[in-house]
Motif scaffolding. Structure first.
Motif, mmCIF file in Angstrom:
data_model
loop_
_atom_site.group_PDB
_atom_site.id
_atom_site.type_symbol
_atom_site.label_atom_id
_atom_site.label_comp_id
_atom_site.label_asym_id
_atom_site.label_seq_id
_atom_site.Cartn_x
_atom_site.Cartn_y
_atom_site.Cartn_z
ATOM 1 N N ALA A 118 2.828 -1.662 2.458
ATOM 2 C CA ALA A 118 1.832 -2.714 2.634
ATOM 3 C C ALA A 118 0.456 -2.129 2.361
ATOM 4 O O ALA A 118 0.261 -0.915 2.433
ATOM 5 C CB ALA A 118 1.890 -3.261 4.057
ATOM 6 N N SER A 119 -0.485 -2.997 2.067
ATOM 7 C CA SER A 119 -1.860 -2.557 1.881
ATOM 8 C C SER A 119 -2.699 -3.080 3.043
ATOM 9 O O SER A 119 -2.269 -3.955 3.793
ATOM 10 C CB SER A 119 -2.398 -3.070 0.544
ATOM 11 O OG SER A 119 -2.248 -4.469 0.458
ATOM 12 N N ASP B 58 -2.750 -6.740 4.755
ATOM 13 C CA ASP B 58 -1.479 -7.436 4.530
ATOM 14 C C ASP B 58 -1.135 -8.228 5.783
ATOM 15 O O ASP B 58 -1.275 -7.726 6.902
ATOM 16 C CB ASP B 58 -0.382 -6.412 4.226
ATOM 17 C CG ASP B 58 0.883 -7.032 3.665
ATOM 18 O OD1 ASP B 58 1.245 -8.153 4.080
ATOM 19 O OD2 ASP B 58 1.516 -6.393 2.816
ATOM 20 N N ASN C 164 3.829 -3.207 9.953
ATOM 21 C CA ASN C 164 3.987 -4.538 10.511
ATOM 22 C C ASN C 164 3.947 -4.479 12.042
ATOM 23 O O ASN C 164 4.777 -3.816 12.660
ATOM 24 C CB ASN C 164 5.331 -5.106 10.027
ATOM 25 C CG ASN C 164 5.608 -6.505 10.521
ATOM 26 O OD1 ASN C 164 4.883 -7.082 11.306
ATOM 27 N ND2 ASN C 164 6.717 -7.059 10.039
#
Length: 192
Positions: free
Chosen positions: A79-80, A83, A155
């Motif tokens: 992910a960046s 995100d 996340n």
């Protein structure tokens, strides 16, 4: 759909491994340590499920094992910054509903138990001991995931899930110890 005709590819012989987006990184990278730790926790859950067969508690462990594959896919998808970690047809992410299910399972199992009056040693019945091994593996996976998070975005739901998992396994180990009556409790300084 996953289809594996050939198990070895030789692409990792150089010490790297591929991620979902096609990028490669060293097998010793923090991301790979986290993915590996989740895999180890999943394997420990499989061993615990064998000991719980027939008692109604193996099925939730199978559900969790599936969730841990989702979690591994989530971790294997870089992910960046910024995100939103939203899942899509092409991106598998751990979601709040998976965390909420674990929280409900914790509450249901804990409702069977008397409150703790001491710390519990990891043991008692064979099933409880296996669940404690799985719990410790989940805690290790959580440490690896937080190390990964120190290097880049992870996340938040994935982090919440692995944190709740160890709580669930602790409570389920107590249930497996005759609803806590078979718990082995810590006696501070008992062997001085």
């Amino acid at each position: 759909m996953v289809k594996l005709n050939k198990i070895y590819t030789r692409t990792g012989d150089d010490g790297t491994t591929g991620l979902v987006d096609g990028s490669r990184l060293p097998k010793h990278a923090a991301r790979m340590e986290a993915i590996g730790a989740v895999d180890e926790a999943n394997s420990a859950l499989g061993l615990a499920a064998v000991a719980l067969a027939g008692g109604g508690f193996a099925e939730p462990l199978f559900r969790i094992q599936n969730d841990l594959f989702d979690l591994g896919a989530d971790l294997a998808t870089p992910a960046s910054e910024g995100d939103d970690f939203a899942p899509s047809d092409m991106v598998l992410r751990t979601v709040s509903a998976q965390v909420a299910w674990l929280e409900g399972a914790i509450d249901a199992a804990n409702a069977r138990l008397e409150p703790l009056t001491s710390f519990v040693l990891p043991g008692g019945s064979e099933a409880a001991a296996r669940l404690h091994v799985a719990r410790a593996s989940a805690r290790r996976a959580e440490r690896a995931m937080t190390a990964m998070a120190a290097e880049g975005p992870v996340n938040p739901q994935a982090l919440a899930y692995i944190n709740r998992l160890s709580d669930y396994l602790f409570v389920l180990a107590r249930v497996a110890n005759d609803d806590g009556r078979g718990d082995v409790t810590w006696v501070p300084g008992a062997n001085r």
